[in-house]
Write a protein that holds these residues in place. Structure first.
Motif, PDB file in Angstrom:
ATOM      1  N   GLY A  34      -4.503  42.040 -43.035  1.00 25.15           N
ATOM      2  CA  GLY A  34      -4.131  41.791 -41.656  1.00 25.15           C
ATOM      3  C   GLY A  34      -5.048  42.326 -40.581  1.00 25.15           C
ATOM      4  O   GLY A  34      -4.767  42.155 -39.405  1.00 25.15           O
ATOM      5  N   GLY A  35      -6.124  43.016 -40.931  1.00 28.40           N
ATOM      6  CA  GLY A  35      -7.046  43.472 -39.913  1.00 28.40           C
ATOM      7  C   GLY A  35      -6.750  44.868 -39.390  1.00 28.40           C
ATOM      8  O   GLY A  35      -5.794  45.521 -39.829  1.00 28.40           O
ATOM      9  N   PRO A  36      -7.560  45.341 -38.433  1.00 30.74           N
ATOM     10  CA  PRO A  36      -7.492  46.746 -37.996  1.00 30.74           C
ATOM     11  C   PRO A  36      -6.121  47.181 -37.492  1.00 30.74           C
ATOM     12  O   PRO A  36      -5.660  48.281 -37.811  1.00 30.74           O
ATOM     13  CB  PRO A  36      -8.533  46.803 -36.870  1.00 30.74           C
ATOM     14  CG  PRO A  36      -9.468  45.689 -37.150  1.00 30.74           C
ATOM     15  CD  PRO A  36      -8.652  44.605 -37.770  1.00 30.74           C
ATOM     16  N   ALA A  37      -5.455  46.355 -36.680  1.00 34.65           N
ATOM     17  CA  ALA A  37      -4.155  46.765 -36.143  1.00 34.65           C
ATOM     18  C   ALA A  37      -3.142  46.959 -37.268  1.00 34.65           C
ATOM     19  O   ALA A  37      -2.352  47.915 -37.261  1.00 34.65           O
ATOM     20  CB  ALA A  37      -3.651  45.726 -35.144  1.00 34.65           C
ATOM     21  N   ALA A  38      -3.157  46.051 -38.239  1.00 33.75           N
ATOM     22  CA  ALA A  38      -2.247  46.198 -39.377  1.00 33.75           C
ATOM     23  C   ALA A  38      -2.612  47.422 -40.206  1.00 33.75           C
ATOM     24  O   ALA A  38      -1.726  48.139 -40.692  1.00 33.75           O
ATOM     25  CB  ALA A  38      -2.280  44.936 -40.236  1.00 33.75           C
ATOM     26  N   LEU A 128       0.116  36.379 -46.219  1.00 34.69           N
ATOM     27  CA  LEU A 128      -0.448  37.700 -45.968  1.00 34.69           C
ATOM     28  C   LEU A 128      -0.547  37.978 -44.474  1.00 34.69           C
ATOM     29  O   LEU A 128      -0.289  39.095 -44.020  1.00 34.69           O
ATOM     30  CB  LEU A 128      -1.824  37.805 -46.627  1.00 34.69           C
ATOM     31  CG  LEU A 128      -1.838  37.669 -48.155  1.00 34.69           C
ATOM     32  CD1 LEU A 128      -3.265  37.626 -48.665  1.00 34.69           C
ATOM     33  CD2 LEU A 128      -1.059  38.787 -48.815  1.00 34.69           C
ATOM     34  N   LYS A 129      -0.924  36.970 -43.698  1.00 35.40           N
ATOM     35  CA  LYS A 129      -1.022  37.153 -42.252  1.00 35.40           C
ATOM     36  C   LYS A 129       0.348  37.407 -41.635  1.00 35.40           C
ATOM     37  O   LYS A 129       0.490  38.227 -40.714  1.00 35.40           O
ATOM     38  CB  LYS A 129      -1.674  35.925 -41.618  1.00 35.40           C
ATOM     39  CG  LYS A 129      -3.169  35.816 -41.856  1.00 35.40           C
ATOM     40  CD  LYS A 129      -3.745  34.605 -41.123  1.00 35.40           C
ATOM     41  CE  LYS A 129      -5.254  34.542 -41.249  1.00 35.40           C
ATOM     42  NZ  LYS A 129      -5.818  33.366 -40.532  1.00 35.40           N
ATOM     43  N   ILE A 130       1.372  36.711 -42.116  1.00 29.73           N
ATOM     44  CA  ILE A 130       2.728  36.914 -41.585  1.00 29.73           C
ATOM     45  C   ILE A 130       3.206  38.326 -41.894  1.00 29.73           C
ATOM     46  O   ILE A 130       3.818  38.996 -41.046  1.00 29.73           O
ATOM     47  CB  ILE A 130       3.686  35.858 -42.156  1.00 29.73           C
ATOM     48  CG1 ILE A 130       3.313  34.478 -41.601  1.00 29.73           C
ATOM     49  CG2 ILE A 130       5.139  36.194 -41.818  1.00 29.73           C
ATOM     50  CD1 ILE A 130       4.049  33.339 -42.247  1.00 29.73           C
ATOM     51  N   ALA A 131       2.930  38.808 -43.110  1.00 22.28           N
ATOM     52  CA  ALA A 131       3.290  40.188 -43.451  1.00 22.28           C
ATOM     53  C   ALA A 131       2.577  41.168 -42.525  1.00 22.28           C
ATOM     54  O   ALA A 131       3.161  42.184 -42.121  1.00 22.28           O
ATOM     55  CB  ALA A 131       2.942  40.469 -44.908  1.00 22.28           C
ATOM     56  N   ALA A 132       1.329  40.871 -42.181  1.00 26.16           N
ATOM     57  CA  ALA A 132       0.594  41.748 -41.271  1.00 26.16           C
ATOM     58  C   ALA A 132       1.251  41.794 -39.900  1.00 26.16           C
ATOM     59  O   ALA A 132       1.287  42.847 -39.253  1.00 26.16           O
ATOM     60  CB  ALA A 132      -0.858  41.263 -41.144  1.00 26.16           C
ATOM     61  N   VAL A 133       1.786  40.650 -39.426  1.00 24.89           N
ATOM     62  CA  VAL A 133       2.499  40.640 -38.148  1.00 24.89           C
ATOM     63  C   VAL A 133       3.671  41.614 -38.201  1.00 24.89           C
ATOM     64  O   VAL A 133       3.880  42.406 -37.270  1.00 24.89           O
ATOM     65  CB  VAL A 133       2.999  39.221 -37.799  1.00 24.89           C
ATOM     66  CG1 VAL A 133       3.812  39.255 -36.499  1.00 24.89           C
ATOM     67  CG2 VAL A 133       1.840  38.258 -37.653  1.00 24.89           C
ATOM     68  N   ALA A 134       4.430  41.578 -39.283  1.00 20.39           N
ATOM     69  CA  ALA A 134       5.586  42.469 -39.412  1.00 20.39           C
ATOM     70  C   ALA A 134       5.172  43.930 -39.403  1.00 20.39           C
ATOM     71  O   ALA A 134       5.817  44.776 -38.767  1.00 20.39           O
ATOM     72  CB  ALA A 134       6.350  42.139 -40.704  1.00 20.39           C
ATOM     73  N   VAL A 135       4.083  44.248 -40.096  1.00 26.13           N
ATOM     74  CA  VAL A 135       3.597  45.636 -40.135  1.00 26.13           C
ATOM     75  C   VAL A 135       3.200  46.106 -38.736  1.00 26.13           C
ATOM     76  O   VAL A 135       3.535  47.215 -38.316  1.00 26.13           O
ATOM     77  CB  VAL A 135       2.415  45.755 -41.113  1.00 26.13           C
ATOM     78  CG1 VAL A 135       1.766  47.129 -41.004  1.00 26.13           C
ATOM     79  CG2 VAL A 135       2.883  45.514 -42.541  1.00 26.13           C
ATOM     80  N   VAL A 362      -3.387  38.907 -34.295  1.00 27.41           N
ATOM     81  CA  VAL A 362      -2.426  38.984 -35.397  1.00 27.41           C
ATOM     82  C   VAL A 362      -1.381  37.870 -35.301  1.00 27.41           C
ATOM     83  O   VAL A 362      -1.186  37.093 -36.235  1.00 27.41           O
ATOM     84  CB  VAL A 362      -1.757  40.381 -35.419  1.00 27.41           C
ATOM     85  CG1 VAL A 362      -0.705  40.443 -36.507  1.00 27.41           C
ATOM     86  CG2 VAL A 362      -2.804  41.457 -35.644  1.00 27.41           C
ATOM     87  N   TRP A 363      -0.676  37.772 -34.141  1.00 28.39           N
ATOM     88  CA  TRP A 363       0.389  36.765 -33.999  1.00 28.39           C
ATOM     89  C   TRP A 363      -0.191  35.359 -33.913  1.00 28.39           C
ATOM     90  O   TRP A 363       0.270  34.435 -34.582  1.00 28.39           O
ATOM     91  CB  TRP A 363       1.228  37.080 -32.767  1.00 28.39           C
ATOM     92  CG  TRP A 363       2.398  36.146 -32.588  1.00 28.39           C
ATOM     93  CD1 TRP A 363       2.375  34.843 -32.184  1.00 28.39           C
ATOM     94  CD2 TRP A 363       3.771  36.451 -32.837  1.00 28.39           C
ATOM     95  NE1 TRP A 363       3.653  34.312 -32.152  1.00 28.39           N
ATOM     96  CE2 TRP A 363       4.524  35.282 -32.552  1.00 28.39           C
ATOM     97  CE3 TRP A 363       4.449  37.587 -33.258  1.00 28.39           C
ATOM     98  CZ2 TRP A 363       5.918  35.240 -32.673  1.00 28.39           C
ATOM     99  CZ3 TRP A 363       5.829  37.546 -33.375  1.00 28.39           C
ATOM    100  CH2 TRP A 363       6.554  36.382 -33.089  1.00 28.39           C
TER     101      TRP A 363
END
Length: 405
Positions: A34-38, A128-135, A362-363
């Motif tokens: 998910g990248g740095p924010a996640a 995986l991207k959606i999970a990163a949004v939740a995190v 992210v979103w």
């Protein structure tokens, strides 16, 4: 005036072995999509909430410091945590564990070892991207409640988020942190100060200055030496070191700089660059490991595994030197009351920066339909109320994305 009477010990005095740190960060490196924010959300969940190695304010201090520095912000936070818990060896172990999985996957991709069809890969990436949004949602909400409990700091967070969206990540992050620090020192009341406890950072001012001197010497000296010796390996190292030294904002901000380095020189074709970029988004860990793919596919010699190793070490080395230079001095500055008020403002700005990252990328890169939103709600409930580990939520959301297509 220094307020040393109110200092209390912080939960970072205990030490961990390099092997322990490597294993913890290896698990994070295998699951942190998910990248740095996640990544910051995963780190906070692991080291603040679960292990309680750091308190909320200290974690935010480290995040804020790394936002000041050029380079991969989330990797620098990991390096700093490793340094706090295990010294230099701990920092290396933390970085190696967090970085190794994505490096190996991208080098394998460079050699052509891909087993999933394009359609299946896209579905898994969607989950995986959606999970990163939740995190990231959970991280922003939790940190916001702790670090923005009043109108003043909530306003700082909102203004910081707007600044990042309007100015872009590279300029908005630095501008919002500087402005928030000034506003905090000038206008926040003493009741909003962060704890004055020291970070417990091993090191000296002499060591910090030596790290900064080495950083500057390599930045300005390597290109000249590479040009004089006509050495491709040294030229490759110098080019990636320069990118790691000069990019603010991390993540996707590094891509145009990397493209400007490798494509015009003929090291990597434009098509190969874009293919590697797509692969880098699909693997866990820091996006800066894209350098491994570029080094492996480079037209120069050496390429392959050796080229990947040169490029990876070069792009991350500035982070080690900058964190080594900044942390001891940061601990000194935190002893001043005005700096602690500034830190209260900066911590609020960090929440705003994460809020902006939650929106873009992210979103915006993950939620495109009602089905995506349903998966996001499921992931949020599992994370926030059922306390399911983040790595399990990542795997489950990826599987559900494939199943409900």
């Amino acid at each position: 005036m220094r307020d040393t009477d109110t200092e209390t010990p912080l939960a970072v005095a205990a030490r961990s072995s390099p092997w322990t740190l490597f294993c913890i960060f290896l698990r994070l490196g295998l699951t942190s999509f998910g990248g740095p924010a996640a990544h910051l959300g995963y780190f906070r969940d692991e080291f603040v909430r679960r292990r309680q190695w750091l308190d909320e304010h200290t974690f935010s201090d480290v995040v804020a410091l790394c936002q000041f520095l050029p380079g991969p912000g989330s990797s620098q936070v990991g390096i700093a945590i490793g340094r706090l818990r295990g010294g230099v060896a701990g920092a290396v172990a933390a970085w190696l564990g967090f970085t190794l999985p994505s490096v190996l996957l991208l080098v394998a991709f460079a050699y052509g070892f891909t087993s999933l069809s394009e359609a299946t890969s896209l579905l898994l990436l969607r989950g995986l991207k959606i999970a990163a949004v939740a995190v990231v949602v959970q991280a922003v909400w939790s940190m916001g409640r702790m670090l923005c409990p009043d109108r003043a700091r909530a306003t700082i967070a909102a203004v910081s988020a707007i600044a990042v969206i309007v100015l872009g990540a590279a300029y908005g992050q630095v501008a919002s942190i500087v402005a928030a620090g000034i506003a905090g020192a000038a206008f926040l009341k003493s009741s909003t100060e962060v704890p004055s406890a020291p970070l417990g950072m091993p090191g000296t001012k002499t060591g910090a200055l030596a790290c900064f001197a080495a950083f500057a010497l390599l930045l300005f000296g390597l290109p000249a030496v590479a040009a004089y010796l006509h050495s491709y390996p040294l030229d490759l190292f110098a080019a990636f070191y320069r990118v790691g030294s000069l990019v603010f904002g991390g993540g996707h901000v590094v891509l145009p700089l990397l493209e400007a380095v490798v494509v015009p020189r003929g090291w990597v074709s434009s098509n190969a660059f874009m293919a590697g970029y797509g692969a880098a988004q699909a693997v866990p860990g820091p996006l800066f490991t894209f350098a491994a793919f570029l080094g492996a596919t480079s037209a120069g010699h050496p390429s392959g595994v050796v080229g990947a190793l040169i490029a990876t070490l070069a792009i991350f080395l500035p982070s080690f030197l900058l964190v080594g230079a900044a942390l001891p001095l940061w601990g000194e500055l935190r002893a001043f009351a005005s700096m602690r008020r500034a830190m209260a403002g900066i911590n609020a700005a960090v929440v705003g920066i994460l809020l902006a990252a939650l929106y873009d990328p992210v979103w915006t890169s993950a939620v495109h339909s009602g089905r995506d939103f349903v998966l996001l709600v499921v992931a949020l409930v599992l994370l926030g109320w059922w306390r399911v580990p983040s790595w399990a939520v990542v795997l489950l959301t990826a599987a559900l994305a494939w199943w409900v297509v």
